[in-house]
Design an enzyme around this catalytic site. Structure first.
Site, PDB file in Angstrom:
ATOM      1  N   GLU A 156      -5.525  -2.371  12.878  1.00 49.91           N
ATOM      2  CA  GLU A 156      -5.262  -3.232  11.721  1.00 49.91           C
ATOM      3  C   GLU A 156      -6.254  -4.391  11.667  1.00 49.91           C
ATOM      4  O   GLU A 156      -6.687  -4.791  10.584  1.00 49.91           O
ATOM      5  CB  GLU A 156      -3.822  -3.747  11.754  1.00 49.91           C
ATOM      6  CG  GLU A 156      -2.758  -2.658  11.800  1.00 49.91           C
ATOM      7  CD  GLU A 156      -2.921  -1.581  10.732  1.00 49.91           C
ATOM      8  OE1 GLU A 156      -3.389  -1.889   9.615  1.00 49.91           O
ATOM      9  OE2 GLU A 156      -2.577  -0.415  11.020  1.00 49.91           O
TER      10      GLU A 156
ATOM     11  N   GLU B  19      -9.778   4.569   6.252  1.00 51.16           N
ATOM     12  CA  GLU B  19      -8.919   4.992   7.355  1.00 51.16           C
ATOM     13  C   GLU B  19      -9.644   5.853   8.389  1.00 51.16           C
ATOM     14  O   GLU B  19      -9.465   5.676   9.587  1.00 51.16           O
ATOM     15  CB  GLU B  19      -7.680   5.717   6.816  1.00 51.16           C
ATOM     16  CG  GLU B  19      -6.752   4.846   5.995  1.00 51.16           C
ATOM     17  CD  GLU B  19      -6.209   3.638   6.749  1.00 51.16           C
ATOM     18  OE1 GLU B  19      -6.342   3.578   7.984  1.00 51.16           O
ATOM     19  OE2 GLU B  19      -5.659   2.731   6.090  1.00 51.16           O
TER      20      GLU B  19
ATOM     21  N   ALA C 152       1.896   0.031  10.690  1.00 53.10           N
ATOM     22  CA  ALA C 152       1.497  -1.354  10.457  1.00 53.10           C
ATOM     23  C   ALA C 152       0.690  -1.418   9.170  1.00 53.10           C
ATOM     24  O   ALA C 152       0.283  -0.397   8.631  1.00 53.10           O
ATOM     25  CB  ALA C 152       0.674  -1.878  11.636  1.00 53.10           C
ATOM     26  N   MET C 153       0.446  -2.645   8.700  1.00 49.31           N
ATOM     27  CA  MET C 153      -0.266  -2.829   7.436  1.00 49.31           C
ATOM     28  C   MET C 153      -1.234  -3.992   7.558  1.00 49.31           C
ATOM     29  O   MET C 153      -0.874  -5.078   7.985  1.00 49.31           O
ATOM     30  CB  MET C 153       0.752  -3.078   6.309  1.00 49.31           C
ATOM     31  CG  MET C 153       0.129  -3.265   4.950  1.00 49.31           C
ATOM     32  SD  MET C 153      -0.781  -1.797   4.426  1.00 49.31           S
ATOM     33  CE  MET C 153      -2.112  -2.559   3.511  1.00 49.31           C
TER      34      MET C 153
ATOM     35  N   GLU D 212       0.854  -1.188   0.000  1.00 52.05           N
ATOM     36  CA  GLU D 212       0.000   0.000   0.000  1.00 52.05           C
ATOM     37  C   GLU D 212       0.890   1.239   0.000  1.00 52.05           C
ATOM     38  O   GLU D 212       1.846   1.314   0.777  1.00 52.05           O
ATOM     39  CB  GLU D 212      -0.914   0.013   1.229  1.00 52.05           C
ATOM     40  CG  GLU D 212      -1.924   1.144   1.165  1.00 52.05           C
ATOM     41  CD  GLU D 212      -2.921   1.146   2.329  1.00 52.05           C
ATOM     42  OE1 GLU D 212      -3.808   2.011   2.333  1.00 52.05           O
ATOM     43  OE2 GLU D 212      -2.811   0.298   3.221  1.00 52.05           O
TER      44      GLU D 212
END
Length: 869
Positions: free
Chosen positions: A299, A321, A263-264, A122
């Site tokens: 997350e 988001e 973080a992802m 991303e």
């Protein structure tokens, strides 16, 4: 450079989509071979070409339906296939590429982190792995096979569920993964490495067992337990509050040291900056524990608000988001202190997001124009986006909001949606007109509410006149009226809360401000009331009401809304500081109001009524928090005035601080709300006492007796900031103990970067060569360079311009290695308009120097261009 902008209005559906993709990775840090077999489906019968995104790899070969294919054109960013002779509605393309993960310092795409290999896709990182329709509205099912040396990479992880594995004769092994849920390419993930593994399980409310796996570097297993407990807590909360259940058989988290972000949320395989996973009492503070809990939850919550329902295009980023930040804030509020979480969120918003609204990078939560998408992972999109969701929740109530959520999920599950889809679902589920509210998505800037009042003693009527306006911003000169929920309360002189009524009917405490000028009338008010305005910070706006000191002192003492009590203290502090900055500029003696000292003494001596709130009220705002209340920021004046106020409060309330400090006693370290509150209060007392004659001995003793990092760092921090005699000894001791632990040393670097010494920049430059510092590690850069530029107001903005030149040198170097991090660090430089003419000239000069750098990245170009135009 000439960088091409993309516009939201230009969105077009793709001519082709991808239904399935098979990825084969032959992993090696110096030579990775990727074979991508992609099944395409034609959506536009008129399309004669297919343009695939891709760069930063070596292209090897391409096949069309199994046959070699040569009708294509390449440029630096894409591969365009000529399909005028290919009319099939479905076809398969096989592409082979070569990568060098060990040399990928951008930390996007496939890269080496320590001894492992991982991905970050991303927003547009997948295109650094292979050619692909790398856009979020192309959702495909992924099967991923990873082959690598078994000794070096015993764990091979990807999205979805493990479906097969095997070993090869040459010492390599392979694992195959299948993710049955269609997802965009930005959610693809791969990790290979040697880890310690913490395993657990979660039983969903429907009775399904989910395997939980948390991977950390060898030796860090004792620092992974809190993250695992946080994950289980988040999974349970999402079921209870939002009725959302996890869908795969396994949920994995991997902690890596080299990571650009926090973080992802990759489907089923979250990749985390180790900062937001690793914790034990010796290495992590209370704040670290709470941040880990929040980010783990954030997350996880993306599994539904981001993954199952994703974004149609990147202009819709706040759809996932803003909503997910709201959800993680609610999680923290439900499981901890709602007031503390709300106040801390507002502090961040006012300091960082309001500053962004006033900067050259000002944009709505749904931007209209983008050059580099990474630049729009901003506090506006995230935090202001969450405030917009919160306003909807305020207007609809919990029941109405959840009705809207259920409709939104039902209509968009498995799809790429837009912000409009979300608002429309809320609107239809509640039979409410949200047309004016939609403007929050398209209008940038911080709205301002100018409020005046009048009281009619004869009719016992109180009137509030509210005028709204939004100042012009860099991207929008013309502004329109917004729908602003203004939550209020009225108190009489004795602190009794008044009923809100009009013509005998009870009124809601949320006033709907929709016009440029509005009058709200309240009847049955006996005596002129004290208004509590913007309770719970019901909208992300600035408030302009002429509060008198005695009104603020009254609210501080008796308001039943914790946010209002805290905010009254903030306004008292800000009024006092502004007066002292003027005195400083005029060469006059600084002073502090006795009324403020009396009020603070009252709060301190009654702290046990509400420990957390008392601590927040007694905490003097940071320099950057104070700076936001100035049109033109005076770094020297703010620094001098704040230091004076800190010392005066400390000396005046010394006996009270010492009594409370001595009274609070904690034994074994526990991460509970009560213990955290007591530690924060005790360490706040220590902070003030450090500025008295008791400081040096008390701080040194506190450091030596500490049995946890929270207390250790509290002592080290105040020793550094108060420049105590024990400072250098304590800093050296801390360094000697923790020099081999990068995350702990980040705390040390940050303290060094914010020390008040005149030669702090020289110290920072020396620390750039410290054995524990790694220029290619974003955490190290943020802790040393970022802390200096963002949190050392006086030193960074030294009138010599030395701070600006130093940051520019760092950015030039970063432009080549990691432009995404460079674009984060440049922020303090582009906000030059808030400073005096001399500093503006120096900051512009630094930006002009950057603007002519050879091969300037899009990340930096976009921000520099906007700042200088």
């Amino acid at each position: 450079m000439l960088a091409k902008a993309k516009y939201r209005k230009d969105y077009k559906q793709p001519d082709f989509t991808v239904t399935d993709i098979y990825l084969d990775f032959q992993l090696d840090p110096k030579h990775t071979v990727v074979t991508a077999i992609t099944k395409f489906q034609r959506l536009n019968n008129e399309a004669t070409s297919l343009c695939l995104d891709g760069h930063s790899f070596q292209f090897s070969s391409i096949k069309f339906n199994g046959e070699p294919f040569s009708d294509y054109q390449q440029d630096g960013e894409s591969l365009t296939l000529d399909l005028k002779d290919k009319s099939a509605d479905e076809f398969e393309i096989e592409i082979v590429t070569f990568l060098v993960p060990a040399e990928n310092t951008s930390l996007q795409g496939l890269y080496q982190s320590g001894e492992g290999i991982c991905t970050q896709c991303e927003a547009e990182g997948f295109r650094q792995i292979t050619y692909m329709l790398d856009r979020p509205d192309v959702l495909a099912r992924y099967i991923t096979k990873i082959t690598a040396d078994k000794t070096k990479y015993p764990f091979l992880l990807s999205n979805g569920n493990r479906i097969a594995s095997g070993e090869l004769e040459d010492g390599r092994h392979w694992v195959e993964w299948n993710d049955p849920f269609p997802k965009p390419s930005y959610l693809f993930a791969l990790v290979a490495g040697d880890f310690d593994l913490l395993q657990d399980k979660f039983i969903t409310k429907s009775g399904r067992e989910v395997a939980l796996e948390l991977y950390v570097d060898r030796g860090n297993l004792n620092r992974a337990t809190w993250a695992m407990e946080s994950l289980k807590k988040a999974m349970k909360w999402d079921e209870d509050r939002f009725n959302l259940e996890y869908d795969l058989d396994i949920y994995m988290i991997v902690a890596v040291d080299f990571f650009n972000m926090g973080a992802m949320e990759n489907k089923g395989l979250n990749i985390f900056n180790s900062k937001f996973v690793l914790a034990n009492p010796q290495t992590a503070t209370d704040d670290d524990y709470l941040a880990i809990e929040s980010v783990i939850a954030h997350e996880y919550f993306h599994n539904w608000t981001g993954n199952r329902v994703t974004c149609r295009d990147w202009f819709q980023l706040s759809l996932k988001e803003g909503l997910t930040v709201f959800r993680d804030q609610e999680f923290s509020s439900d499981t901890g202190s709602r007031a503390v979480n709300r106040i801390n969120n507002v502090k961040f918003l006012r300091t960082v997001q309001f500053a962004e609204d006033a900067s050259p990078m000002s944009h709505p939560i749904r931007p209209e124009k983008v050059i580099e998408m990474n630049n729009f992972y901003t506090v506006t999109v995230y935090e202001k986006g969450a405030e917009v969701i919160r306003m909807l929740h305020t207007l609809l109530g919990e029941q109405g909001f959840q009705k809207g959520m259920q409709l939104y999920i039902a209509e968009n599950d498995g799809k790429a949606a837009t912000c409009e889809d979300f608002v429309s679902a809320m609107e239809r589920a509640n039979n409410l007109d949200l047309n004016q509210f939609r403007r929050w998505y398209s209008q940038s800037g911080t709205p301002e509410l100018l409020i005046s009042d009048a009281y009619d003693e004869k009719t016992h009527t109180y009137r509030l006149t509210v005028s709204q306006s939004t100042p012009p911003t860099a991207d929008q000169m013309e502004k329109v009226n917004l729908h602003i929920p203004l939550k209020v309360a009225l108190y009489d002189a004795n602190g009794t809360k008044q009923m809100l009524q009009h013509n005998g009917e009870l009124l809601s405490d949320v006033l709907n401000v929709t016009e440029k000028d509005q009058v709200f009338e309240f009847h049955g008010i006996y005596g002129r009331p004290i208004p509590a305005l913007l309770c719970d910070f019901s909208a992300p706006v600035k408030l302009d009401y002429d509060y008198k000191t005695e009104q603020l002192l009254g609210l501080l003492k008796f308001a039943d809304n914790q946010f209002i009590r805290w905010d009254a203290a903030q306004m008292l502090f800000a009024q006092e500081l502004r007066r002292n900055v003027v005195r400083f500029q005029q060469g006059e003696a600084l002073e502090i109001s006795p009324e403020i000292l009396t009020a603070l003494s009252y709060v301190l001596n009654h702290y046990e009524k509400d420990i957390e709130l008392a601590t927040l009220i007694l905490t003097l705002p940071k320099e950057m928090e104070f700076a936001e209340s100035f049109k033109t920021i005076d770094p020297d004046g703010i620094s001098a005035a704040r230091a004076f106020m800190q010392a005066q409060i400390a000396e005046s309330l010394k006996d009270d601080f010492l009594r409370v400090y001595t009274h609070i006693r904690l034994n074994d370290y526990q991460v509970t709300q009560q213990d955290i509150a007591l530690r924060v209060m005790r360490n706040l007392c220590l902070t003030y006492l450090a500025y008295t004659n008791l400081g040096n001995n008390l701080v040194q003793k506190h450091y030596n007796n500490a049995n946890n990092m929270t207390d250790t760092l509290a002592a080290l921090s105040v020793a550094t900031k108060a420049a105590l005699l024990c400072r250098d000894v304590l800093l050296a001791d801390f360094e000697q103990k923790w020099q081999h632990d990068g995350l702990v040393m980040d705390k040390w670097f940050a303290l060094q970067a914010t020390r008040p010494d005149d030669n702090v920049l020289e110290i920072i430059q020396l620390l750039m060569d410290h054995p524990s510092f790694n220029f290619n590690n974003p955490n190290r850069l943020r802790s040393l360079v970022g802390s200096f530029a963002n949190h050392n107001l006086k030193a960074f903005h030294n009138v010599s311009g030395s701070g600006y030149r130093f940051l520019t040198d760092v950015l030039i170097r970063l432009n080549e290695s990691n432009p995404q991090v460079a674009a984060r660090l440049i922020e303090p430089l582009i906000r030059f308009s808030r400073f005096d003419a001399q500093r503006q000239t120096l900051m512009k000069r630094a930006l002009e120097r950057l603007s002519v750098v050879e091969n300037l990245s899009k990340d930096l170009f976009e921000k520099i261009e906007k700042a200088l135009q």
